[in-house]
Design a protein around this motif. Structure first.
Motif, mmCIF file in Angstrom:
data_model
loop_
_atom_site.group_PDB
_atom_site.id
_atom_site.type_symbol
_atom_site.label_atom_id
_atom_site.label_comp_id
_atom_site.label_asym_id
_atom_site.label_seq_id
_atom_site.Cartn_x
_atom_site.Cartn_y
_atom_site.Cartn_z
ATOM 1 N N GLY A 170 2.033 21.257 19.162
ATOM 2 C CA GLY A 170 2.936 20.114 19.224
ATOM 3 C C GLY A 170 3.971 20.129 18.107
ATOM 4 O O GLY A 170 5.141 19.803 18.333
ATOM 5 N N ARG A 171 3.560 20.541 16.909
ATOM 6 C CA ARG A 171 4.511 20.614 15.796
ATOM 7 C C ARG A 171 5.567 21.686 16.047
ATOM 8 O O ARG A 171 6.763 21.455 15.810
ATOM 9 C CB ARG A 171 3.743 20.908 14.499
ATOM 10 N N LEU A 172 5.130 22.850 16.526
ATOM 11 C CA LEU A 172 6.096 23.922 16.812
ATOM 12 C C LEU A 172 7.047 23.530 17.936
ATOM 13 O O LEU A 172 8.230 23.903 17.926
ATOM 14 C CB LEU A 172 5.347 25.208 17.173
ATOM 15 N N TRP A 173 6.538 22.796 18.909
ATOM 16 C CA TRP A 173 7.403 22.351 20.005
ATOM 17 C C TRP A 173 8.413 21.317 19.514
ATOM 18 O O TRP A 173 9.578 21.325 19.928
ATOM 19 C CB TRP A 173 6.548 21.764 21.125
ATOM 20 N N THR A 174 7.985 20.427 18.638
ATOM 21 C CA THR A 174 8.890 19.410 18.111
ATOM 22 C C THR A 174 9.985 20.034 17.258
ATOM 23 O O THR A 174 11.158 19.638 17.337
ATOM 24 C CB THR A 174 8.100 18.384 17.289
ATOM 25 N N VAL A 175 9.619 21.020 16.458
ATOM 26 C CA VAL A 175 10.599 21.698 15.618
ATOM 27 C C VAL A 175 11.620 22.432 16.471
ATOM 28 O O VAL A 175 12.793 22.554 16.113
ATOM 29 C CB VAL A 175 9.890 22.657 14.639
ATOM 30 N N GLY A 176 11.179 22.972 17.610
ATOM 31 C CA GLY A 176 12.094 23.664 18.519
ATOM 32 C C GLY A 176 11.930 25.165 18.566
ATOM 33 O O GLY A 176 12.606 25.828 19.368
ATOM 34 N N THR A 177 11.035 25.715 17.745
ATOM 35 C CA THR A 177 10.848 27.168 17.764
ATOM 36 C C THR A 177 10.018 27.619 18.956
ATOM 37 O O THR A 177 10.297 28.681 19.538
ATOM 38 C CB THR A 177 10.160 27.620 16.465
ATOM 39 N N LEU A 178 9.032 26.832 19.337
ATOM 40 C CA LEU A 178 8.157 27.236 20.436
ATOM 41 C C LEU A 178 8.885 27.307 21.780
ATOM 42 O O LEU A 178 8.704 28.273 22.524
ATOM 43 C CB LEU A 178 6.950 26.301 20.521
ATOM 44 N N PRO A 179 9.722 26.324 22.152
ATOM 45 C CA PRO A 179 10.450 26.457 23.431
ATOM 46 C C PRO A 179 11.327 27.701 23.485
ATOM 47 O O PRO A 179 11.401 28.372 24.529
ATOM 48 C CB PRO A 179 11.286 25.172 23.491
ATOM 49 N N THR A 180 11.986 28.031 22.368
ATOM 50 C CA THR A 180 12.830 29.226 22.344
ATOM 51 C C THR A 180 12.003 30.483 22.542
ATOM 52 O O THR A 180 12.378 31.383 23.318
ATOM 53 C CB THR A 180 13.592 29.298 21.011
ATOM 54 N N ASP A 181 10.864 30.566 21.853
ATOM 55 C CA ASP A 181 10.010 31.746 21.984
ATOM 56 C C ASP A 181 9.448 31.867 23.399
ATOM 57 O O ASP A 181 9.348 32.973 23.953
ATOM 58 C CB ASP A 181 8.861 31.673 20.973
ATOM 59 N N VAL A 182 9.059 30.749 24.000
ATOM 60 C CA VAL A 182 8.502 30.778 25.359
ATOM 61 C C VAL A 182 9.547 31.251 26.360
ATOM 62 O O VAL A 182 9.278 32.102 27.219
ATOM 63 C CB VAL A 182 7.959 29.380 25.740
ATOM 64 N N LEU A 183 10.768 30.717 26.274
ATOM 65 C CA LEU A 183 11.822 31.118 27.204
ATOM 66 C C LEU A 183 12.192 32.588 27.035
ATOM 67 O O LEU A 183 12.439 33.296 28.020
ATOM 68 C CB LEU A 183 13.055 30.236 27.001
ATOM 69 N N THR A 184 12.208 33.065 25.786
ATOM 70 C CA THR A 184 12.515 34.473 25.555
ATOM 71 C C THR A 184 11.449 35.376 26.167
ATOM 72 O O THR A 184 11.765 36.379 26.818
ATOM 73 C CB THR A 184 12.622 34.745 24.042
ATOM 74 N N SER A 185 10.182 35.021 25.974
ATOM 75 C CA SER A 185 9.099 35.833 26.541
ATOM 76 C C SER A 185 9.123 35.803 28.063
ATOM 77 O O SER A 185 8.901 36.830 28.721
ATOM 78 C CB SER A 185 7.746 35.329 26.025
ATOM 79 N N LEU A 186 9.397 34.633 28.643
ATOM 80 C CA LEU A 186 9.474 34.535 30.099
ATOM 81 C C LEU A 186 10.603 35.401 30.648
ATOM 82 O O LEU A 186 10.460 36.047 31.694
ATOM 83 C CB LEU A 186 9.676 33.082 30.520
#
Length: 287
Positions: free
Chosen positions: A79-95
């Motif tokens: 949840g913290r990584l998603w709030t910061v915004g790094t996790l969505p970017t990493d997920v989209l890049t991997s997808l």
């Protein structure tokens, strides 16, 4: 006279009593050999049990929080990584990487399998080459592909495509080669054209094998991605896990692993649903 009387009495039918007529005849029912009805959400029972045991062991203090954080700690970190915004970017890049590599591998696997399975010349040219490629460790090709394609995104997508196309080719080619020759003779007797033969005989007969290869290919794309994203990458789940390793952040590493596992399970489930819909005409144990 006595003998005739005895034989007549023996031949005469014996009348049944009302009590005997009322007694039903019991028939023993054979026990079913099939696995039974499918349990609802059965594929989630195993993962849910593992998470429950993980949570119970963490709550009881049986696990070192520094080595294996508790599930609620991992969820909080996600949840913290998603709030910061790094996790969505990493997920989209991997997808994006997995999707491009999977598309190329799927196309190559189907085209090569059809060329080798429907033609003796294609089989002679393709099958041996693909099996030679299968014998070579795919991740061992990374240094060579970096020299050929550079250290950017291209070599990552190429490696994923190789990992994907091999199981698709092998299973589809095996399914094509395993079609009963009597169906070929029947198609010749019926006067089917080449296109009609492929549409009515080849495709239905090869679809079960194709879906097995497709499931293996989907899983392979995620397995190779976790390694490739640790090589000269600036984003992606693998890059996030590699950075977390340098700082000893086991909770971040577990976040990446869980996301990989969830994506793998969801993609495999999607393929199984498509398979069940396309092959609804089959009567199998799983159905």
């Amino acid at each position: 006279m006595i003998a005739v009387t005895i034989s007549t009495a023996a031949a005469a039918p014996v009348a049944s009593t009302p009590a005997e007529e009322a007694t039903p005849v019991r028939r023993t029912r054979r026990r079913g050999l099939a696995p039974g009805k499918r349990l609802p959400a059965s594929r989630l029972i195993g993962p849910a049990l593992i998470v429950a045991l993980w949570a119970a062991a963490s709550a009881a203090g049986q696990l070192d929080p520094g080595a294996i954080p508790a599930p609620w700690t991992v969820v909080s970190t996600a949840g913290r990584l998603w709030t910061v915004g790094t996790l969505p970017t990493d997920v989209l890049t991997s997808l994006g990487r997995a999707g491009q590599g999977f598309t190329l591998g799927l196309t190559a696997g189907v085209v090569l399998a059809l060329a080798a399975g429907l033609s003796r010349i294609g089989d002679a040219l393709i099958d041996g080459t693909v099996n030679l490629n299968r014998a070579v460790p795919t991740l061992g090709l990374i240094p060579l592909f970096i020299l050929w394609l550079g250290i950017g995104e291209t070599f990552k997508i190429a490696i994923i495509a190789i990992v994907v196309y091999i199981p698709i080719y092998l299973n589809l080619h095996s399914a094509l080669s395993g079609i009963d020759h009597r169906y070929v003779e029947l198609a010749e007797v019926q006067g089917l054209s080449k296109i009609g033969f492929i549409r009515q005989i080849v495709i239905p007969g090869a679809l079960p094998g194709f879906f097995v290869g497709l499931r293996l290919g989907v899983t392979g794309s995620w397995l190779s991605l976790v390694v490739l994203e640790q090589i000269n990458a600036t984003s992606g789940l693998g890059y996030m896990m590699f950075q977390a390793q340098n700082y000893g952040q086991t909770d971040v590493i577990l976040v990446g692993l869980l996301i990989y596992g969830i994506f793998g399970l969801l993609s495999d489930t999607l393929v199984r649903l498509i398979e069940r819909r396309v092959l609804s005409w089959r009567r199998t144990l799983s159905s």
